[in-house]
Design a protein around this motif. Structure first.
Motif, PDB file in Angstrom:
ATOM      1  N   ILE A  32       0.846  -1.199   0.000  1.00 48.15           N
ATOM      2  CA  ILE A  32       0.000   0.000   0.000  1.00 48.15           C
ATOM      3  C   ILE A  32       0.876   1.242   0.000  1.00 48.15           C
ATOM      4  CG2 ILE A  32      -1.635   1.375   1.369  1.00 48.15           C
ATOM      5  CD1 ILE A  32      -2.874  -1.285   2.310  1.00 48.15           C
ATOM      6  N   VAL A  33       1.904   1.253   0.857  1.00 49.46           N
ATOM      7  CA  VAL A  33       2.822   2.404   0.936  1.00 49.46           C
ATOM      8  C   VAL A  33       3.490   2.642  -0.423  1.00 49.46           C
ATOM      9  CG1 VAL A  33       4.971   3.259   1.972  1.00 49.46           C
ATOM     10  CG2 VAL A  33       3.238   2.168   3.417  1.00 49.46           C
ATOM     11  N   ALA A  34       3.910   1.542  -1.083  1.00 50.70           N
ATOM     12  CA  ALA A  34       4.594   1.653  -2.375  1.00 50.70           C
ATOM     13  C   ALA A  34       3.663   2.168  -3.470  1.00 50.70           C
ATOM     14  CB  ALA A  34       5.171   0.294  -2.777  1.00 50.70           C
ATOM     15  N   ALA A  35       2.362   1.896  -3.329  1.00 50.17           N
ATOM     16  CA  ALA A  35       1.402   2.293  -4.368  1.00 50.17           C
ATOM     17  C   ALA A  35       1.004   3.766  -4.266  1.00 50.17           C
ATOM     18  CB  ALA A  35       0.152   1.421  -4.268  1.00 50.17           C
ATOM     19  N   LEU A  36       1.242   4.374  -3.127  1.00 50.08           N
ATOM     20  CA  LEU A  36       0.854   5.770  -2.920  1.00 50.08           C
ATOM     21  C   LEU A  36       2.060   6.689  -3.117  1.00 50.08           C
ATOM     22  CD1 LEU A  36      -1.456   5.202   0.174  1.00 50.08           C
ATOM     23  CD2 LEU A  36      -2.199   5.890  -2.109  1.00 50.08           C
ATOM     24  N   PRO A  37       1.823   7.995  -3.286  1.00 49.07           N
ATOM     25  CA  PRO A  37       2.954   8.920  -3.491  1.00 49.07           C
ATOM     26  C   PRO A  37       3.940   8.881  -2.320  1.00 49.07           C
ATOM     27  CG  PRO A  37       0.861  10.001  -3.983  1.00 49.07           C
ATOM     28  CD  PRO A  37       0.523   8.680  -3.367  1.00 49.07           C
ATOM     29  N   PRO A  38       5.205   9.230  -2.580  1.00 45.45           N
ATOM     30  CA  PRO A  38       6.222   9.228  -1.510  1.00 45.45           C
ATOM     31  C   PRO A  38       5.806  10.134  -0.342  1.00 45.45           C
ATOM     32  CG  PRO A  38       7.254   9.525  -3.666  1.00 45.45           C
ATOM     33  CD  PRO A  38       5.770   9.622  -3.890  1.00 45.45           C
ATOM     34  N   HIS A  39       6.178   9.739   0.851  1.00 43.68           N
ATOM     35  CA  HIS A  39       5.905  10.508   2.074  1.00 43.68           C
ATOM     36  C   HIS A  39       4.415  10.780   2.282  1.00 43.68           C
ATOM     37  CE1 HIS A  39      10.200  10.978   1.864  1.00 43.68           C
ATOM     38  NE2 HIS A  39      10.117  11.710   0.775  1.00 43.68           N
ATOM     39  N   TYR A  40       3.595   9.876   1.789  1.00 41.25           N
ATOM     40  CA  TYR A  40       2.140  10.052   1.855  1.00 41.25           C
ATOM     41  C   TYR A  40       1.531   9.292   3.029  1.00 41.25           C
ATOM     42  CZ  TYR A  40      -2.020  11.555  -0.744  1.00 41.25           C
ATOM     43  OH  TYR A  40      -3.162  12.201  -1.152  1.00 41.25           O
TER      44      TYR A  40
END
Length: 210
Positions: free
Chosen positions: A23-31
């Motif tokens: 999930i973290v990888a699929a969203l924009p950085p530092h999101y």
């Protein structure tokens, strides 16, 4: 900033961490900020070493729910927190903390994330990561031997005496609170992909409203 809070629960070794990473990888950085339930085990400084090693870490009483709820609420209101850190080897909190800034998405992840009603009521999306018990046992054996210095017999004994009964009593019943259940744990690429798209939609909508 509108903050979306996502709870991800599931048994030990079910693949929660893999789901969170994807999930973290699929969203924009530092999101995304991740708040692991494992960081919120009770401070046991007042206990002897023997007492600490006898703690049932798979029981709800092992967690500092008050601190966890307070800090998730702080992040939700746009304030930074000092997240505690915990050592499984010392069975106690460490003096160091981790500085966590508020982000558009806060993921609270852990075996009993959906157990506490106050915490559950703060969540915009509740996910339960499901996995066959034999797969979870194999992952527990692999992880505990490598990370925690335990033998196979120690892990299996703990699984039968503690993990399995605690899972059936406290973790499995929280599945009914989930908005989404991901079978096959972190291997379910399609399920995780759908959730990532859904979260992207929630966050885009929240940002458009600001």
């Amino acid at each position: 900033m509108k903050v979306t809070i996502i709870g991800i629960a599931g048994g030990t070794g079910s693949g929660k961490t893999t789901v969170v990473k994807k999930i973290v990888a699929a969203l924009p950085p530092h999101y995304v900020a991740v708040v692991p339930l494992d960081s919120y085990y009770n401070d046991t400084s007042d206990m002897t070493e023997e007492e600490r090693h006898n703690i049932n870490f798979d029981h709800p009483d092992a967690f500092d729910w008050k601190l966890l709820i307070k800090q998730v609420d702080e992040l939700r209101r746009g304030h930074s927190i000092e997240q505690p850190t915990y050592s499984y080897l010392k069975c106690n909190r460490l003096p160091d903390t981790i500085h966590v800034d508020p982000r558009p998405v806060i993921i609270v992840e852990g075996i009993m994330t959906l157990l506490n009603k106050k915490l559950r009521d703060m969540m915009d999306l509740k996910i339960f990561v499901d996995c066959d018990s034999d797969e979870r046992l194999i992952r527990n054996i692999q992880r505990d031997i490598i990370d925690r210095g335990r033998t196979v017999s120690m892990v299996v004994d703990r699984y039968l005496k503690v993990l399995k009964p605690m899972h059936e009593q406290f973790i499995e019943p929280t599945k009914r609170y989930a908005d989404i259940i991901i079978p096959q744990g972190g291997d379910n690429e399609k399920g995780i992909g759908i959730i990532c798209k859904y979260i992207e939609g929630i966050t885009r909508h929240a940002m458009a409203e600001e």
